[in-house]
Write an enzyme that holds these catalytic residues in place. Structure first.
Site, mmCIF file in Angstrom:
data_model
loop_
_atom_site.group_PDB
_atom_site.id
_atom_site.type_symbol
_atom_site.label_atom_id
_atom_site.label_comp_id
_atom_site.label_asym_id
_atom_site.label_seq_id
_atom_site.Cartn_x
_atom_site.Cartn_y
_atom_site.Cartn_z
ATOM 1 N N ARG A 1 0.831 -1.207 0.000
ATOM 2 C CA ARG A 1 0.000 0.000 0.000
ATOM 3 C C ARG A 1 0.865 1.257 0.000
ATOM 4 N NH1 ARG A 1 -5.158 1.695 1.396
ATOM 5 N NH2 ARG A 1 -5.335 3.587 2.662
ATOM 6 N N HIS B 1 0.531 4.275 -2.726
ATOM 7 C CA HIS B 1 0.217 5.651 -2.351
ATOM 8 C C HIS B 1 1.367 6.596 -2.655
ATOM 9 C CE1 HIS B 1 -3.630 5.398 0.218
ATOM 10 N NE2 HIS B 1 -3.561 4.326 -0.533
ATOM 11 N N VAL C 1 1.071 9.923 -6.233
ATOM 12 C CA VAL C 1 1.248 11.348 -5.928
ATOM 13 C C VAL C 1 2.688 11.735 -6.275
ATOM 14 C CG1 VAL C 1 1.085 13.128 -4.164
ATOM 15 C CG2 VAL C 1 -0.418 11.119 -4.043
ATOM 16 N N ASP D 1 8.454 8.561 -6.200
ATOM 17 C CA ASP D 1 9.618 9.364 -5.831
ATOM 18 C C ASP D 1 9.929 9.366 -4.343
ATOM 19 O OD1 ASP D 1 7.500 10.856 -4.873
ATOM 20 O OD2 ASP D 1 8.274 12.776 -5.616
ATOM 21 N N ASN E 1 -4.157 8.948 3.916
ATOM 22 C CA ASN E 1 -3.002 8.272 4.511
ATOM 23 C C ASN E 1 -3.011 8.286 6.032
ATOM 24 O OD1 ASN E 1 -1.910 7.745 1.968
ATOM 25 N ND2 ASN E 1 -0.824 9.705 1.906
ATOM 26 N N PRO F 1 -7.259 7.314 -5.137
ATOM 27 C CA PRO F 1 -8.608 6.761 -5.205
ATOM 28 C C PRO F 1 -9.167 6.536 -3.801
ATOM 29 C CG PRO F 1 -7.108 5.580 -6.658
ATOM 30 C CD PRO F 1 -6.256 6.453 -5.801
ATOM 31 N N HIS G 1 -6.114 -6.162 -2.388
ATOM 32 C CA HIS G 1 -6.916 -6.268 -1.178
ATOM 33 C C HIS G 1 -7.175 -7.719 -0.792
ATOM 34 C CE1 HIS G 1 -8.701 -1.918 -1.490
ATOM 35 N NE2 HIS G 1 -7.424 -1.943 -1.189
ATOM 36 N N THR G 2 -6.522 -8.642 -1.458
ATOM 37 C CA THR G 2 -6.542 -10.025 -1.003
ATOM 38 C C THR G 2 -5.757 -10.182 0.290
ATOM 39 O OG1 THR G 2 -6.053 -12.321 -1.624
ATOM 40 C CG2 THR G 2 -4.511 -10.664 -2.381
ATOM 41 N N ASP H 1 -10.001 -9.483 3.067
ATOM 42 C CA ASP H 1 -10.386 -10.770 2.490
ATOM 43 C C ASP H 1 -10.425 -11.787 3.627
ATOM 44 O OD1 ASP H 1 -10.632 -13.210 1.245
ATOM 45 O OD2 ASP H 1 -8.773 -13.080 0.098
ATOM 46 N N ASP I 1 -3.946 -14.403 -2.998
ATOM 47 C CA ASP I 1 -4.602 -15.322 -3.932
ATOM 48 C C ASP I 1 -5.755 -14.587 -4.611
ATOM 49 O OD1 ASP I 1 -6.648 -15.227 -1.997
ATOM 50 O OD2 ASP I 1 -5.990 -17.082 -1.049
#
Length: 327
Positions: free
Chosen positions: A64, A68, A72, A76, A93, A162, A192-193, A243, A251
Site C-alpha cells: 500500500r 500511495h 502522488v 519518488d 493516509n 482513489p 486487497h486479497t 479478504d 490469492d
C-alpha cells in the site's frame, strides 16, 4: 519446480525488460544496483521477512505504501517525508499508511554497506515486491533507478488517491490520469486479497445507507451483521481483514468474494455490483475469480506499470540519506 511458476518468473523478467526499455520516460532497469550495491536484495529481503514474522499484515502495508507513493508526484519516495504538510498526514493516509519504520531500518543498513547509493523510492518499490512474494504472491523483477523527490504533496494526496467511497468511474479516471487503465484498476484492487481496513472506511455500508435501505443491499447480510458487531461503539479505527477467507495469503479469493457480495469496501464490491462496474469491470472480476494464474500474470504487469509512474528523470531529485528528510 512448478512449471506455471517458472513461466511466471520468465514472463516477469521479459515484462521488466520491456518496460525498462521504453525510453527516456523511465530509464529504470532490473540491474541498476548490481555493481554499486550488490547487498541490496539480501538486506531488503531480510528486513521485510523479519517484519512480516512479527506482523504478517506488514506485507500488505508495504504494498500500500508503494501504491500511495506512486499516485502522488510519481514514484519518488515523497510519501516518506516528515512534516505537517507531508503526504503522511493527507486524509487518505492518516491512520492508514504504515511501514515507515521498516523502510527506515532498510535504509540504515544500506547506508552502512553502500552509502548514498540506493534511493528511498527504490527501497519502497522493492520492499513492496517482497511483501507480495512472502504473502504467497508472484515474484517479479523490480525495475530500479528511481531518485527521491524533494517535496511532498499533501493536496495531491488528498485529491489524486482513489477513495473507497468513490464510484468506479471516478476511480477509473484517477487511474487514467497517471497512465493506468481499467484493467489496472481491477488488477491492483486485487491487492486487497491481503491486509486490513478500518471501520471508518466501510461503516457507511452498515447503517443509514440510503433512504430505502439501512444496510448496503450489495453487502452479504451475514457479513454485514458481523461488521456491525465489530464496529459498534468504536471510534472507527477497529480493523478487519479485507479478504476474510485468506486474510494474509495472496490469492484470487478477493474476486471470488465479490461474486457473493462479500467485498468489504464499497469500491471493492462496486467493481462487480455497481452500475459502473457492470458496464466496465464486472467481466474482469469474473475472469480473475475463475483464473488465479491469470490474476498473477496481470498483477505483475500492472505493478511494473504503476512502478513506472513519473520517476524523477536523470539527475533530478536526490538520493536521500534519511528517507524522512531531504539532504
Amino acid at each position: 519446480m512448478d512449471h506455471s511458476y517458472c513461466r511466471l518468473v520468465l514472463v516477469c523478467s521479459v515484462l521488466a525488460l520491456c518496460l525498462g526499455n521504453q525510453g527516456a520516460r523511465s530509464q529504470l532497469t532490473v540491474d541498476f544496483y548490481y555493481n554499486t550495491c550488490p547487498q541490496l536484495y539480501a538486506i531488503v529481503q531480510q528486513h521485510v521477512f523479519s517484519a512480516m514474522m512479527v506482523e504478517t499484515r506488514m506485507g500488505a502495508s508495504l504494498l500500500r505504501l508503494h501504491f500511495h507513493d506512486c499516485f502522488v508526484n510519481g514514484c519518488d519516495g515523497s510519501i516518506l517525508l516528515d512534516g505537517d504538510t507531508g503526504e503522511k498526514f493527507a486524509l487518505p493516509n492518516l491512520n492508514s499508511v504504515r511501514g515507515f519504520e521498516v523502510i527506515d531500518a532498510i535504509k540504515a543498513d544500506l547506508e552502512t554497506f553502500c552509502p548514498e547509493v540506493v534511493s528511498c523510492a527504490d527501497i519502497v518499490a522493492l520492499a513492496a515486491s517482497y511483501g507480495v512474494l512472502f504473502s504467497g504472491g508472484p515474484y517479479y523483477d523490480v525495475l530500479l533507478g528511481r531518485r527521491d523527490g524533494l517535496v511532498a504533496n499533501q493536496s495531491g494526496a488528498n485529491n489524486s488517491l482513489p477513495s473507497p467511497f468513490e464510484p468506479i468511474d471516478s476511480i477509473i479516471q484517477k487511474f487514467n490520469a497517471v497512465g493506468l487503465n481499467t484493467t489496472d484498476v481491477v488488477v491492483l484492487s486485487g491487492a486487497h486479497t491481503i491486509g486490513q481496513a478500518r471501520c471508518a472506511l466501510f461503516s457507511k455500508r452498515l447503517s443509514n445507507f440510503s433512504a430505502t435501505s439501512s444496510v448496503d443491499p450489495t453487502l452479504d447480510a451475514t457479513l454485514a451483521a458481523s461488521l456491525q458487531s465489530l464496529c459498534a461503539g468504536g471510534d472507527g479505527n477497529q480493523t478487519t481483514a479485507l479478504d476474510a477467507r485468506s486474510a494474509d495469503y495472496f490469492d484470487n479469493h478477493y474476486y471470488q468474494n465479490l461474486l457473493v457480495e462479500r467485498g468489504l469496501l464499497s469500491s471493492d464490491q462496486g467493481l462487480f455490483s455497481s452500475p459502473d462496474g457492470v458496464a466496465s469491470t464486472k467481466a474482469l472480476v469474473q475472469t480473475y475469480s475463475d483464473d488465479g494464474e491469470q490474476f498473477f500474470y496481470d498483477f505483475v504487469w500492472s505493478m511494473l506499470k504503476m512502478g513506472n509512474i513519473s520517476p524523477p528523470p536523470g539527475s533530478a531529485g536526490q538520493i536521500r540519506k534519511n528517507c524522512r528528510v531531504v539532504n
